[in-house]
Design a protein around this motif. Structure first.
Motif, PDB file in Angstrom:
ATOM      1  N   UNK A   1       0.838  -1.195   0.000  1.00 46.08           N
ATOM      2  CA  UNK A   1       0.000   0.000   0.000  1.00 46.08           C
ATOM      3  C   UNK A   1       0.880   1.254   0.000  1.00 46.08           C
ATOM      4  N   UNK A   2       1.888   1.269   0.852  1.00 44.57           N
ATOM      5  CA  UNK A   2       2.777   2.441   0.931  1.00 44.57           C
ATOM      6  C   UNK A   2       3.550   2.660  -0.365  1.00 44.57           C
ATOM      7  N   UNK A   3       4.030   1.586  -0.935  1.00 46.47           N
ATOM      8  CA  UNK A   3       4.788   1.687  -2.178  1.00 46.47           C
ATOM      9  C   UNK A   3       3.904   2.180  -3.319  1.00 46.47           C
ATOM     10  N   UNK A   4       2.698   1.622  -3.439  1.00 48.92           N
ATOM     11  CA  UNK A   4       1.773   2.049  -4.494  1.00 48.92           C
ATOM     12  C   UNK A   4       1.411   3.521  -4.310  1.00 48.92           C
TER      13      UNK A   4
ATOM     14  N   UNK B   1      -2.474   9.425  -1.335  1.00 48.89           N
ATOM     15  CA  UNK B   1      -2.529   9.075   0.070  1.00 48.89           C
ATOM     16  C   UNK B   1      -2.587   7.560   0.265  1.00 48.89           C
ATOM     17  N   UNK B   2      -1.952   7.086   1.308  1.00 49.99           N
ATOM     18  CA  UNK B   2      -1.931   5.668   1.650  1.00 49.99           C
ATOM     19  C   UNK B   2      -3.359   5.140   1.854  1.00 49.99           C
ATOM     20  N   UNK B   3      -4.214   5.949   2.469  1.00 50.12           N
ATOM     21  CA  UNK B   3      -5.586   5.491   2.725  1.00 50.12           C
ATOM     22  C   UNK B   3      -6.370   5.299   1.416  1.00 50.12           C
ATOM     23  N   UNK B   4      -6.021   6.032   0.372  1.00 53.90           N
ATOM     24  CA  UNK B   4      -6.669   5.878  -0.928  1.00 53.90           C
ATOM     25  C   UNK B   4      -6.345   4.511  -1.511  1.00 53.90           C
ATOM     26  N   UNK B   5      -5.080   4.124  -1.444  1.00 49.93           N
ATOM     27  CA  UNK B   5      -4.669   2.813  -1.954  1.00 49.93           C
ATOM     28  C   UNK B   5      -5.267   1.711  -1.090  1.00 49.93           C
TER      29      UNK B   5
END
Length: 125
Positions: free
Chosen positions: A39-42, A49-53
């Motif tokens: 998630x962080x990498x994407x 934003x991380x929450x979007x992924x």
């Protein structure tokens, strides 16, 4: 894997990501067993934003297209060939109906819709 998100689109970023990942699975560019970036990498790669992924990945998991594993692994499971259950066919049918109804309401004829359907199908495996 090429993903392009349009911040000016009316479609939310998480939904754009979901749609593009589904299309990559449908085209066979993402295969059963492939791992998505964390998630962080994407989020870092896409500048979002991380929450979007995370929201995108969870929606894909709910759709049965990925499996989320501990330690931020998201594994493609939607590319596997299997016999669809009747409920899965109904889900697809129910999703297509309003899209097709709108196309007809805009004036598309049945032969145009069929042609459009076949043109889109050629993009996928």
């Amino acid at each position: 894997m090429h993903i392009h998100l349009d911040p000016s689109s009316e479609l939310q970023l998480y939904k754009q990501l979901v749609n593009q990942l589904i299309e990559l699975i449908a085209k066979g560019e993402l295969k059963n067993g492939d791992t998505l970036p964390s998630v962080r990498s994407m989020a870092s790669d896409l500048g979002i934003n991380v929450s979007t992924v995370s929201k995108s990945y969870h929606e894909l998991e709910e759709k049965g297209l990925i499996e989320l594993k501990p330690k931020a692994k998201a594994i493609i499971i939607g590319g596997q060939k299997k016999e669809l259950e009747e409920t899965e066919v109904e889900i697809v049918e129910n999703a297509l109906k309003p899209i097709m109804a709108e196309a007809f309401a805009r004036g598309l004829e049945k032969d145009q819709m069929t042609s459009l359907f076949h043109r889109i199908l050629k993009q996928w495996k």
